[in-house]
Write a protein that holds these residues in place. Structure first.
Motif, PDB file in Angstrom:
ATOM      1  N   GLU A   1       0.951  -1.161   0.001  1.00 32.49           N
ATOM      2  CA  GLU A   1       0.096  -0.150   0.099  1.00 32.49           C
ATOM      3  C   GLU A   1       0.802   1.109   0.317  1.00 32.49           C
ATOM      4  N   GLY A   2       1.986   1.401   0.526  1.00 41.33           N
ATOM      5  CA  GLY A   2       2.998   2.260   0.377  1.00 41.33           C
ATOM      6  C   GLY A   2       3.427   2.923   1.982  1.00 41.33           C
ATOM      7  N   GLY A   3       2.416   2.485   3.058  1.00 38.00           N
ATOM      8  CA  GLY A   3       2.657   3.040   4.301  1.00 38.00           C
ATOM      9  C   GLY A   3       3.862   1.976   4.926  1.00 38.00           C
ATOM     10  N   LYS A   4       4.244   2.477   6.355  1.00 38.40           N
ATOM     11  CA  LYS A   4       5.000   1.711   7.075  1.00 38.40           C
ATOM     12  C   LYS A   4       4.497   0.798   7.977  1.00 38.40           C
ATOM     13  N   LEU A   5       4.915  -0.293   8.284  1.00 38.62           N
ATOM     14  CA  LEU A   5       4.522  -1.185   9.222  1.00 38.62           C
ATOM     15  C   LEU A   5       5.643  -1.759  10.129  1.00 38.62           C
ATOM     16  N   THR A   6       5.498  -1.893  11.537  1.00 39.70           N
ATOM     17  CA  THR A   6       6.527  -2.074  12.425  1.00 39.70           C
ATOM     18  C   THR A   6       6.049  -3.414  13.097  1.00 39.70           C
ATOM     19  N   THR A   7       7.193  -4.100  13.384  1.00 38.86           N
ATOM     20  CA  THR A   7       7.029  -5.497  14.294  1.00 38.86           C
ATOM     21  C   THR A   7       7.853  -5.439  15.316  1.00 38.86           C
ATOM     22  N   SER A   8       7.312  -6.079  16.409  1.00 43.86           N
ATOM     23  CA  SER A   8       8.428  -6.169  17.917  1.00 43.86           C
ATOM     24  C   SER A   8       8.106  -7.069  18.499  1.00 43.86           C
ATOM     25  N   GLY A   9       9.016  -7.744  19.334  1.00 44.51           N
ATOM     26  CA  GLY A   9       8.938  -8.885  20.312  1.00 44.51           C
ATOM     27  C   GLY A   9      10.162  -9.739  20.123  1.00 44.51           C
ATOM     28  N   SER A  10       9.799 -10.652  21.049  1.00 43.61           N
ATOM     29  CA  SER A  10      11.062 -11.845  20.616  1.00 43.61           C
ATOM     30  C   SER A  10      10.383 -13.113  21.025  1.00 43.61           C
ATOM     31  N   GLY A  11      11.330 -14.107  20.911  1.00 45.63           N
ATOM     32  CA  GLY A  11      10.824 -15.763  20.941  1.00 45.63           C
ATOM     33  C   GLY A  11       9.582 -15.859  20.205  1.00 45.63           C
ATOM     34  N   THR A  12       8.373 -16.101  20.735  1.00 41.20           N
ATOM     35  CA  THR A  12       7.232 -16.465  20.099  1.00 41.20           C
ATOM     36  C   THR A  12       6.148 -15.374  20.209  1.00 41.20           C
ATOM     37  N   ASP A  13       6.738 -14.251  20.691  1.00 41.61           N
ATOM     38  CA  ASP A  13       5.830 -13.251  21.190  1.00 41.61           C
ATOM     39  C   ASP A  13       6.048 -11.808  20.390  1.00 41.61           C
ATOM     40  N   PHE A  14       5.120 -11.847  19.376  1.00 40.94           N
ATOM     41  CA  PHE A  14       5.363 -10.710  18.413  1.00 40.94           C
ATOM     42  C   PHE A  14       4.159  -9.977  18.273  1.00 40.94           C
ATOM     43  N   LYS A  15       4.389  -8.458  18.036  1.00 40.93           N
ATOM     44  CA  LYS A  15       3.200  -7.748  17.727  1.00 40.93           C
ATOM     45  C   LYS A  15       3.604  -6.881  16.271  1.00 40.93           C
ATOM     46  N   VAL A  16       2.553  -6.624  15.727  1.00 38.73           N
ATOM     47  CA  VAL A  16       2.437  -5.698  14.404  1.00 38.73           C
ATOM     48  C   VAL A  16       1.966  -4.339  14.718  1.00 38.73           C
ATOM     49  N   ASN A  17       2.600  -3.147  14.501  1.00 39.87           N
ATOM     50  CA  ASN A  17       2.517  -1.849  14.801  1.00 39.87           C
ATOM     51  C   ASN A  17       1.927  -1.682  16.225  1.00 39.87           C
ATOM     52  N   GLY A  18       2.589  -2.431  17.386  1.00 39.18           N
ATOM     53  CA  GLY A  18       2.424  -2.436  18.567  1.00 39.18           C
ATOM     54  C   GLY A  18       1.057  -3.090  19.097  1.00 39.18           C
ATOM     55  N   LYS A  19       0.040  -3.237  18.023  1.00 42.83           N
ATOM     56  CA  LYS A  19      -1.326  -3.555  18.819  1.00 42.83           C
ATOM     57  C   LYS A  19      -1.981  -4.880  18.286  1.00 42.83           C
ATOM     58  N   ALA A  20      -1.554  -5.297  17.224  1.00 40.41           N
ATOM     59  CA  ALA A  20      -1.852  -6.710  16.420  1.00 40.41           C
ATOM     60  C   ALA A  20      -0.929  -7.806  17.331  1.00 40.41           C
ATOM     61  N   ASN A  21      -1.366  -8.913  17.711  1.00 41.08           N
ATOM     62  CA  ASN A  21      -0.685  -9.761  18.081  1.00 41.08           C
ATOM     63  C   ASN A  21      -0.373 -10.986  16.834  1.00 41.08           C
ATOM     64  N   ILE A  22       0.691 -11.537  16.855  1.00 41.57           N
ATOM     65  CA  ILE A  22       1.046 -12.720  15.746  1.00 41.57           C
ATOM     66  C   ILE A  22       0.618 -13.910  16.522  1.00 41.57           C
ATOM     67  N   VAL A  23      -0.508 -14.576  16.233  1.00 42.01           N
ATOM     68  CA  VAL A  23      -1.055 -15.679  16.914  1.00 42.01           C
ATOM     69  C   VAL A  23      -0.671 -17.040  16.259  1.00 42.01           C
ATOM     70  N   CYS A  24      -0.138 -17.005  15.079  1.00 42.24           N
ATOM     71  CA  CYS A  24       0.574 -18.082  14.528  1.00 42.24           C
ATOM     72  C   CYS A  24       1.401 -17.579  13.194  1.00 42.24           C
ATOM     73  N   GLY A  25       2.473 -17.785  13.278  1.00 42.16           N
ATOM     74  CA  GLY A  25       3.627 -17.212  12.257  1.00 42.16           C
ATOM     75  C   GLY A  25       4.336 -18.254  11.423  1.00 42.16           C
ATOM     76  N   ASN A  26       4.898 -17.722  10.494  1.00 37.39           N
ATOM     77  CA  ASN A  26       5.744 -18.302   9.646  1.00 37.39           C
ATOM     78  C   ASN A  26       4.964 -19.586   9.025  1.00 37.39           C
ATOM     79  N   ILE A  27       3.857 -19.525   8.497  1.00 38.51           N
ATOM     80  CA  ILE A  27       3.228 -20.337   7.633  1.00 38.51           C
ATOM     81  C   ILE A  27       3.753 -20.163   6.261  1.00 38.51           C
ATOM     82  N   GLN A  28       3.965 -21.200   5.476  1.00 35.68           N
ATOM     83  CA  GLN A  28       4.717 -21.201   4.225  1.00 35.68           C
ATOM     84  C   GLN A  28       3.616 -21.454   3.078  1.00 35.68           C
ATOM     85  N   ALA A  29       3.569 -20.820   2.119  1.00 33.13           N
ATOM     86  CA  ALA A  29       3.013 -20.783   0.886  1.00 33.13           C
ATOM     87  C   ALA A  29       3.789 -20.725  -0.335  1.00 33.13           C
ATOM     88  N   ALA A  30       3.565 -21.034  -1.412  1.00 31.93           N
ATOM     89  CA  ALA A  30       4.581 -21.157  -2.713  1.00 31.93           C
ATOM     90  C   ALA A  30       5.273 -19.937  -2.657  1.00 31.93           C
TER      91      ALA A  30
END
Length: 192
Positions: A148-177
């Motif tokens: 879209e052209g905007g900036k997005l940030t991620t933060s955290g460690s281990g298996t606990d990460f947030k996007v833009n300080g508000k959205a939790n990554i509840v399941c990550g690193n799912i691979q598609a082709a």
């Protein structure tokens, strides 16, 4: 007698584990989900709640997302915004995919307004997409430009990460082709 039964049971359990490994059958997915994040495994407390087909690594991103019932509202929005071919045609992307709970946090009137305005819907959805594959190692202090052209940030460690300080990554690193998918629990809004 008791000792013999215990030893027999342990040997049988070891055989159950060893035989699939010897035949080259992959270990159970539940073990991979509980592991620390790595470029080859999924992580997050919400992975066990995602019902999915066995492997989405050969599917393009929209088909891979469609394999998860918890992403059906996102897939429906992508189709409505006519973004399926666009996203499936990109070679290496990352999608921060809002799950059903994320869409439930949006009021009914806001959602109806968004779904009724294709330009705005496209803008919001492409804000969830980065034009490169992001590994879990890059999430601790990440800053990315979205499609879209905007900036997005991620933060955290281990298996606990947030996007833009508000959205939790509840399941990550799912691979598609052609993509890496990180399931999040909030719909992100592009900066005004």
């Amino acid at each position: 007698m008791r000792f013999t039964r215990m030893r027999t049971a342990k040997a049988a359990a070891a055989a159950v584990v060893a035989i699939p490994l010897a035949l080259g059958v992959p270990a159970s997915q539940s073990h991979a989900r509980d592991a620390s994040p790595s470029p080859s495994g999924t992580f997050g407390s919400g992975c066990s709640a995602l019902s999915q087909k066995a492997d989405t690594a050969k599917d393009k991103v929209v088909e891979a997302a469609a394999a998860y019932p918890q992403l059906s509202q996102l897939v429906s929005a992508l189709v409505r915004a006519r973004l399926s071919d666009t996203l499936d045609g990109k070679p290496h992307i990352t999608v921060f995919a809002p799950n059903q709970q994320a869409f439930q946090k949006v009021t009914a009137s806001q959602l109806a307004s968004l779904l009724g305005n294709q330009g705005q819907l496209k803008k919001v959805l492409t804000y969830h997409v980065v034009d490169k594959q992001i590994t879990p190692d890059e999430l601790s202090k990440g800053s990315f430009t979205t499609v879209e052209g905007g900036k997005l940030t991620t933060s955290g460690s281990g298996t606990d990460f947030k996007v833009n300080g508000k959205a939790n990554i509840v399941c990550g690193n799912i691979q598609a082709a052609n993509a890496t998918i990180y399931v999040i629990d909030a719909v992100l809004q592009p900066p005004s």
